[in-house]
Design a protein around this motif. Structure first.
Motif, mmCIF file in Angstrom:
data_model
loop_
_atom_site.group_PDB
_atom_site.id
_atom_site.type_symbol
_atom_site.label_atom_id
_atom_site.label_comp_id
_atom_site.label_asym_id
_atom_site.label_seq_id
_atom_site.Cartn_x
_atom_site.Cartn_y
_atom_site.Cartn_z
ATOM 1 N N ASN A 73 0.824 -1.209 0.000
ATOM 2 C CA ASN A 73 0.000 0.000 0.000
ATOM 3 C C ASN A 73 0.858 1.259 0.000
ATOM 4 N N LEU A 74 1.899 1.276 0.825
ATOM 5 C CA LEU A 74 2.804 2.421 0.862
ATOM 6 C C LEU A 74 3.533 2.576 -0.467
ATOM 7 N N ARG A 75 3.989 1.477 -1.015
ATOM 8 C CA ARG A 75 4.676 1.509 -2.315
ATOM 9 C C ARG A 75 3.744 2.059 -3.394
ATOM 10 N N GLN A 76 2.482 1.645 -3.390
ATOM 11 C CA GLN A 76 1.512 2.136 -4.369
ATOM 12 C C GLN A 76 1.235 3.624 -4.174
ATOM 13 N N LEU A 77 1.176 4.084 -2.926
ATOM 14 C CA LEU A 77 0.967 5.506 -2.655
ATOM 15 C C LEU A 77 2.108 6.336 -3.225
ATOM 16 N N VAL A 78 3.335 5.882 -2.997
ATOM 17 C CA VAL A 78 4.518 6.610 -3.480
ATOM 18 C C VAL A 78 4.582 6.603 -5.003
ATOM 19 N N ARG A 79 4.307 5.482 -5.608
ATOM 20 C CA ARG A 79 4.388 5.368 -7.069
ATOM 21 C C ARG A 79 3.156 5.921 -7.781
ATOM 22 N N GLY A 80 2.009 5.895 -7.110
ATOM 23 C CA GLY A 80 0.754 6.332 -7.728
ATOM 24 C C GLY A 80 0.433 7.779 -7.417
ATOM 25 N N LEU A 82 1.347 9.994 -5.247
ATOM 26 C CA LEU A 82 2.425 10.958 -4.998
ATOM 27 C C LEU A 82 3.287 11.214 -6.232
ATOM 28 N N ARG A 83 3.303 10.285 -7.164
ATOM 29 C CA ARG A 83 3.994 10.437 -8.451
ATOM 30 C C ARG A 83 5.349 11.159 -8.361
ATOM 31 N N GLY A 84 6.260 10.610 -7.584
ATOM 32 C CA GLY A 84 7.607 11.161 -7.509
ATOM 33 C C GLY A 84 7.762 12.363 -6.588
ATOM 34 N N ARG A 85 6.734 12.717 -5.846
ATOM 35 C CA ARG A 85 6.845 13.882 -4.958
ATOM 36 C C ARG A 85 7.297 13.507 -3.550
ATOM 37 N N ALA A 86 7.428 12.212 -3.246
ATOM 38 C CA ALA A 86 7.963 11.783 -1.947
ATOM 39 C C ALA A 86 9.480 11.882 -2.040
ATOM 40 N N ARG A 87 10.046 12.908 -1.426
ATOM 41 C CA ARG A 87 11.474 13.203 -1.562
ATOM 42 C C ARG A 87 12.341 12.701 -0.433
ATOM 43 N N LEU A 88 11.736 12.413 0.718
ATOM 44 C CA LEU A 88 12.515 12.004 1.875
ATOM 45 C C LEU A 88 11.665 11.101 2.750
ATOM 46 N N GLN A 89 12.288 10.056 3.297
ATOM 47 C CA GLN A 89 11.601 9.137 4.202
ATOM 48 C C GLN A 89 12.417 9.080 5.487
ATOM 49 N N LEU A 90 11.789 9.445 6.610
ATOM 50 C CA LEU A 90 12.458 9.480 7.904
ATOM 51 C C LEU A 90 11.824 8.481 8.854
#
Length: 99
Positions: A73-80, A82-90
């Motif tokens: 689900n998280l992977r789909q959110l990032v790839r779908g 958010l379309r490349g707008r997830a720039r940092l994961q903390l």
């Protein structure tokens, strides 16, 4: 203030957002979170906005250790949505533990 959900999205200055994720015991976001963050991505994020993902443990280390991929689900959110707008994961490394 009483907490209504275990996850949140906060608009920050200069086109940045902070998404606080709750990976619970599954090392993934549930469908309620997915819908919440997808709706924010589609309805409130501007075209140039960027997102910082924050979670309680470094799932990328857990995934590496156990030889698996990040939650679907998280992977789909990032790839779908958010379309490349997830720039940092903390993550909070001191809280990392996995049975």
């Amino acid at each position: 203030m009483p907490q209504e959900k275990s996850y949140f999205a906060i608009r920050l200055p200069h086109g940045w957002w902070l998404f606080g994720l709750d990976l619970a015991l599954e090392d993934d976001i549930d469908m309620c979170q997915y819908s919440y963050f997808a709706r924010i991505a589609e309805e409130r994020l501007g075209p140039g906005d960027q997102v910082v993902l924050v979670q309680h443990c470094p799932s990328w280390l857990v995934d590496w250790f156990w030889g698996r991929c990040q939650g679907s689900n998280l992977r789909q959110l990032v790839r779908g949505p958010l379309r490349g707008r997830a720039r940092l994961q903390l993550a909070e490394a001191t809280a990392w533990h996995h049975a």
